[in-house]
Scaffold this motif. Structure first.
Motif, PDB file in Angstrom:
ATOM      1  N   ILE A 130     -10.337   9.744   1.918  1.00  0.00           N
ATOM      2  CA  ILE A 130     -10.425   8.132   1.865  1.00  0.00           C
ATOM      3  C   ILE A 130      -9.820   7.512   3.129  1.00  0.00           C
ATOM      4  CG2 ILE A 130      -9.640   6.260   0.521  1.00  0.00           C
ATOM      5  CD1 ILE A 130      -9.243   8.205  -1.714  1.00  0.00           C
ATOM      6  N   ASN A 131     -10.569   6.617   3.887  1.00  0.00           N
ATOM      7  CA  ASN A 131     -10.060   6.410   5.293  1.00  0.00           C
ATOM      8  C   ASN A 131     -10.156   4.673   5.266  1.00  0.00           C
ATOM      9  OD1 ASN A 131     -10.249   5.582   8.457  1.00  0.00           O
ATOM     10  ND2 ASN A 131      -9.996   7.743   8.294  1.00  0.00           N
ATOM     11  N   LYS A 180       0.760  -1.260  -0.130  1.00  0.00           N
ATOM     12  CA  LYS A 180       0.061  -0.074   0.024  1.00  0.00           C
ATOM     13  C   LYS A 180       0.778   1.338  -0.086  1.00  0.00           C
ATOM     14  CE  LYS A 180      -2.368  -1.653   3.763  1.00  0.00           C
ATOM     15  NZ  LYS A 180      -3.225  -1.805   4.832  1.00  0.00           N
ATOM     16  N   TRP A 181       1.913   1.215   0.351  1.00  0.00           N
ATOM     17  CA  TRP A 181       2.814   2.312   0.659  1.00  0.00           C
ATOM     18  C   TRP A 181       3.822   2.706  -0.688  1.00  0.00           C
ATOM     19  CZ3 TRP A 181       1.366   0.114   5.209  1.00  0.00           C
ATOM     20  CH2 TRP A 181       1.163   1.142   6.175  1.00  0.00           C
ATOM     21  N   PRO A 183      -6.703  12.550  -3.145  1.00  0.00           N
ATOM     22  CA  PRO A 183      -6.072  11.590  -4.005  1.00  0.00           C
ATOM     23  C   PRO A 183      -5.934  10.178  -3.800  1.00  0.00           C
ATOM     24  CG  PRO A 183      -4.865  13.701  -4.187  1.00  0.00           C
ATOM     25  CD  PRO A 183      -5.857  13.738  -2.970  1.00  0.00           C
ATOM     26  N   ALA A 184      -5.526  10.037  -2.340  1.00  0.00           N
ATOM     27  CA  ALA A 184      -5.367   8.503  -1.756  1.00  0.00           C
ATOM     28  C   ALA A 184      -5.525   8.472  -0.267  1.00  0.00           C
ATOM     29  CB  ALA A 184      -3.676   8.437  -2.043  1.00  0.00           C
ATOM     30  N   MET A 185      -5.218   7.231   0.326  1.00  0.00           N
ATOM     31  CA  MET A 185      -5.386   7.405   1.623  1.00  0.00           C
ATOM     32  C   MET A 185      -4.294   8.241   2.434  1.00  0.00           C
ATOM     33  SD  MET A 185      -6.234   6.248   4.520  1.00  0.00           S
ATOM     34  CE  MET A 185      -5.326   6.265   6.368  1.00  0.00           C
ATOM     35  N   TYR A 186      -4.685   9.170   2.995  1.00  0.00           N
ATOM     36  CA  TYR A 186      -3.712   9.983   3.831  1.00  0.00           C
ATOM     37  C   TYR A 186      -3.340   9.287   5.297  1.00  0.00           C
ATOM     38  CZ  TYR A 186      -1.890  14.481   4.659  1.00  0.00           C
ATOM     39  OH  TYR A 186      -0.944  15.765   5.075  1.00  0.00           O
ATOM     40  N   HIS A 187      -2.087   9.203   5.153  1.00  0.00           N
ATOM     41  CA  HIS A 187      -1.410   8.325   6.291  1.00  0.00           C
ATOM     42  C   HIS A 187      -0.616   9.014   7.182  1.00  0.00           C
ATOM     43  CE1 HIS A 187       0.265   4.737   8.582  1.00  0.00           C
ATOM     44  NE2 HIS A 187      -1.075   4.703   8.696  1.00  0.00           N
ATOM     45  N   ALA A 188      -0.057  10.552   6.816  1.00  0.00           N
ATOM     46  CA  ALA A 188       0.986  11.420   7.160  1.00  0.00           C
ATOM     47  C   ALA A 188       0.609  11.672   8.718  1.00  0.00           C
ATOM     48  CB  ALA A 188       0.772  12.650   6.544  1.00  0.00           C
ATOM     49  N   LYS A 189       1.793  11.732   9.469  1.00  0.00           N
ATOM     50  CA  LYS A 189       1.669  11.894  11.024  1.00  0.00           C
ATOM     51  C   LYS A 189       2.532  13.061  11.417  1.00  0.00           C
ATOM     52  CE  LYS A 189       1.301   7.064  11.316  1.00  0.00           C
ATOM     53  NZ  LYS A 189      -0.458   6.950  11.331  1.00  0.00           N
ATOM     54  N   VAL A 190       2.115  14.250  10.980  1.00  0.00           N
ATOM     55  CA  VAL A 190       3.019  15.416  11.127  1.00  0.00           C
ATOM     56  C   VAL A 190       2.333  16.427  11.689  1.00  0.00           C
ATOM     57  CG1 VAL A 190       4.477  17.083   9.801  1.00  0.00           C
ATOM     58  CG2 VAL A 190       4.168  14.791   9.148  1.00  0.00           C
ATOM     59  N   MET A 191       2.992  17.361  12.616  1.00  0.00           N
ATOM     60  CA  MET A 191       2.342  18.544  13.174  1.00  0.00           C
ATOM     61  C   MET A 191       3.719  19.465  13.254  1.00  0.00           C
ATOM     62  SD  MET A 191       0.435  19.576  16.649  1.00  0.00           S
ATOM     63  CE  MET A 191       1.575  19.551  17.815  1.00  0.00           C
ATOM     64  N   LEU A 192       3.073  20.880  12.684  1.00  0.00           N
ATOM     65  CA  LEU A 192       4.129  21.992  12.610  1.00  0.00           C
ATOM     66  C   LEU A 192       3.500  23.038  13.447  1.00  0.00           C
ATOM     67  CD1 LEU A 192       3.810  20.970   9.403  1.00  0.00           C
ATOM     68  CD2 LEU A 192       5.882  22.430   9.103  1.00  0.00           C
ATOM     69  N   ASP A 226      -6.027   3.455  -3.698  1.00  0.00           N
ATOM     70  CA  ASP A 226      -5.550   2.088  -2.844  1.00  0.00           C
ATOM     71  C   ASP A 226      -4.264   2.355  -2.563  1.00  0.00           C
ATOM     72  OD1 ASP A 226      -4.819   2.104  -5.511  1.00  0.00           O
ATOM     73  OD2 ASP A 226      -4.765  -0.122  -5.699  1.00  0.00           O
ATOM     74  N   LEU A 227      -3.485   3.276  -2.808  1.00  0.00           N
ATOM     75  CA  LEU A 227      -2.433   3.644  -2.313  1.00  0.00           C
ATOM     76  C   LEU A 227      -2.238   4.799  -1.211  1.00  0.00           C
ATOM     77  CD1 LEU A 227      -0.263   3.684  -5.640  1.00  0.00           C
ATOM     78  CD2 LEU A 227      -0.661   1.926  -4.100  1.00  0.00           C
ATOM     79  N   TRP A 228      -1.106   4.809  -0.262  1.00  0.00           N
ATOM     80  CA  TRP A 228      -0.970   5.544   0.843  1.00  0.00           C
ATOM     81  C   TRP A 228      -0.140   6.704   0.730  1.00  0.00           C
ATOM     82  CZ3 TRP A 228      -2.154   2.824   6.116  1.00  0.00           C
ATOM     83  CH2 TRP A 228      -3.347   1.805   6.018  1.00  0.00           C
ATOM     84  N   ARG A 229      -0.312   7.841   1.085  1.00  0.00           N
ATOM     85  CA  ARG A 229       0.201   9.062   1.208  1.00  0.00           C
ATOM     86  C   ARG A 229       1.066   9.033   2.574  1.00  0.00           C
ATOM     87  NH1 ARG A 229       2.733  12.616   2.713  1.00  0.00           N
ATOM     88  NH2 ARG A 229       2.897  14.490   2.686  1.00  0.00           N
TER      89      ARG A 229
END
Length: 453
Positions: free
Chosen positions: A338-339, A216-217, A367-376, A225-228
């Motif tokens: 997309i989840n 998926k990555w 566009p894709a499954m959003y899987h980022a884990k970021v905070m600014l 069906d791909l992961w961001r």
């Protein structure tokens, strides 16, 4: 006639009951009674379960954090370091890698160039194309004398073939399953996982982010069906901290330490970036992840940008985000359109209302499954790793994150955030309030279980 009435009055109660059953509508009443009974039973179970989960949610830190210093101030680094048990260290370099097309080749190149040690910990490993590349790279290095240590969570190996594991072990890779080495072994806390994602090579190069070994990555997040995903590659003294995080679960899993210069070489300068790598988990440093996030939110003076796959803030986090809005802090949140979990998505939605009302801007990545884990925060502080913005990461799972205090690195992440925002659809308060009543009810019910998500 009178004799007939007398006979009816003298009919046994069982006979009268049988007669009543035959009366029109009695079947419907019995059906309605059963429905009411089971509805009340289900509601009761839901309420009891939700109460239990609430009682076991993150509750060590219960009061809002008040911190009148920006992440740009020296006192921020001098505070967050001791609090998380990992001092902010300089002389590092950080490279940001977006999506599998960028981070998988970089990780595999580092593995293939390893000379002494490789340590790897991840949540999910599934058999597939990228799995084959990791198996071949790990096995080749192990056959050539490199010490290769792998930990994968027990739940995360459900789609990993046993023969693939055996191939690595036969090549000399030390491969262990965290929490469930054998099918008959169960931890007392079966809800506890290692969610950490770490690759450290020769104690000098470290990777972390939300990546796992799964197809998926792959690619560039250009299909549903791909992961961001976002990953960072770190070189410098802070890699020693990353190695120490791996060492903690290696010890828990194997009862052995990793020691010596092959794992902890002499510090070498690799740049000018200041950062820290900290661990969080119920068995060590509980709520470190939560403390890191809430302290950074308390320090915000201008902006907070949250890019998260699972944004399910607890009551204290919401209170602090609302307080930041009252201070005039601009808050933006990019979340998945997309989840991979409808239940998790519903629980997340149950937490957005007050934030939208306060002017927090939400964007749904399409566009894709959003899987980022970021905070600014204030375009000066970046936190990235395995931590989700939810109670499972804040108090239940083992997690790892890197906190970077560097304007140039933050500027890179600002550009990435802005690009993701352009690929997202804004969510307005009117649209949120206008969702169907049944969805609001389902969101509310799912939100009762948010402590386990």
């Amino acid at each position: 006639m009178s004799s007939l009435l007398e006979k009816l009055r003298l009919r046994p109660s069982s006979t009268r009951a049988a007669a009543a059953k035959s009366q029109p509508g009695s079947d419907q009443r019995r059906h309605d009674d059963k429905v009411r009974f089971w509805v009340m039973m289900v509601v009761g179970v839901v309420v009891v379960a939700a109460a239990f989960f609430w009682m076991t949610s993150a509750r060590i830190l219960g009061e809002p954090v008040v911190f009148n210093y920006s992440p740009r101030d020296v006192i921020f680094a001098e505070t967050i370091g001791p609090l998380l048990g990992a001092e902010v260290i300089g002389r590092n370099s950080v490279e940001t890698l977006v999506n599998g097309d960028a981070f998988f080749p970089a990780m595999l190149k580092s593995i293939r160039e390893a000379k002494k040690t490789i340590t790897f910990e991840t949540y999910i490993w599934s058999t597939g194309k990228i799995s084959e590349q990791f198996i071949e790279a790990f096995s080749e290095r192990a056959r050539n004398g490199v010490k290769v240590h792998v930990i994968v969570d027990g739940m995360g190996t459900l789609k990993f073939k046993s023969e693939d594991r055996k191939r690595m072990i036969d090549a000399g890779v030390e491969f262990y399953t965290y929490g469930r080495e054998h099918w008959y072994e169960l931890k007392p806390n079966i809800n506890h996982r290692t969610h950490r994602k770490l690759l450290i090579v020769d104690g000098q190069i470290g990777y972390t982010g939300g990546m796992c070994v799964d197809d998926k990555w792959l690619g560039n997040a250009d299909a549903p069906d791909l992961w961001r995903e976002t990953v960072v590659r770190v070189e410098g003294p802070a890699v020693r901290q990353m190695q120490s995080v791996f060492a903690a679960n290696w010890l828990q899993t194997t009862s052995r330490l990793i020691v010596g210069p092959d794992y902890f070489p002499t510090e070498k300068s690799a740049g000018s970036v200041k950062l820290q790598c900290f661990k969080s988990g119920p068995n060590e440093d509980p709520e470190n992840a939560r403390i890191s996030y809430l302290l950074a939110i308390a320090a915000a003076q201008k902006s907070i940008k949250i890019a998260h796959a699972y944004f399910v803030p607890d009551d204290l986090a919401i209170k602090m985000l609302l307080s930041a809005r009252q201070r005039g802090v601009d808050i933006e949140v990019v979340i998945p359109a997309i989840n991979d979990s409808r239940f998790g998505r519903a629980a997340s939605r149950s937490r957005w209302g007050k934030l939208l009302e306060a002017g927090v801007k939400f964007y749904r990545y399409e566009p894709a499954m959003y899987h980022a884990k970021v905070m600014l925060v204030d375009d000066a502080f970046v936190t990235i790793g395995s931590v989700n913005f939810d109670n499972r990461s804040f108090s239940i799972n083992d997690e790892v994150n890197v906190n970077v205090l560097d304007a140039d690195v933050a500027a890179q992440h600002v550009k990435i955030f802005e690009a993701d925002r352009k690929d997202s659809k804004p969510l307005t308060l009117e649209e949120f309030n206008g969702r169907p009543a049944y969805q609001k009810l389902l969101d509310h019910l799912a939100g009762m279980f948010r402590s386990q998500l």
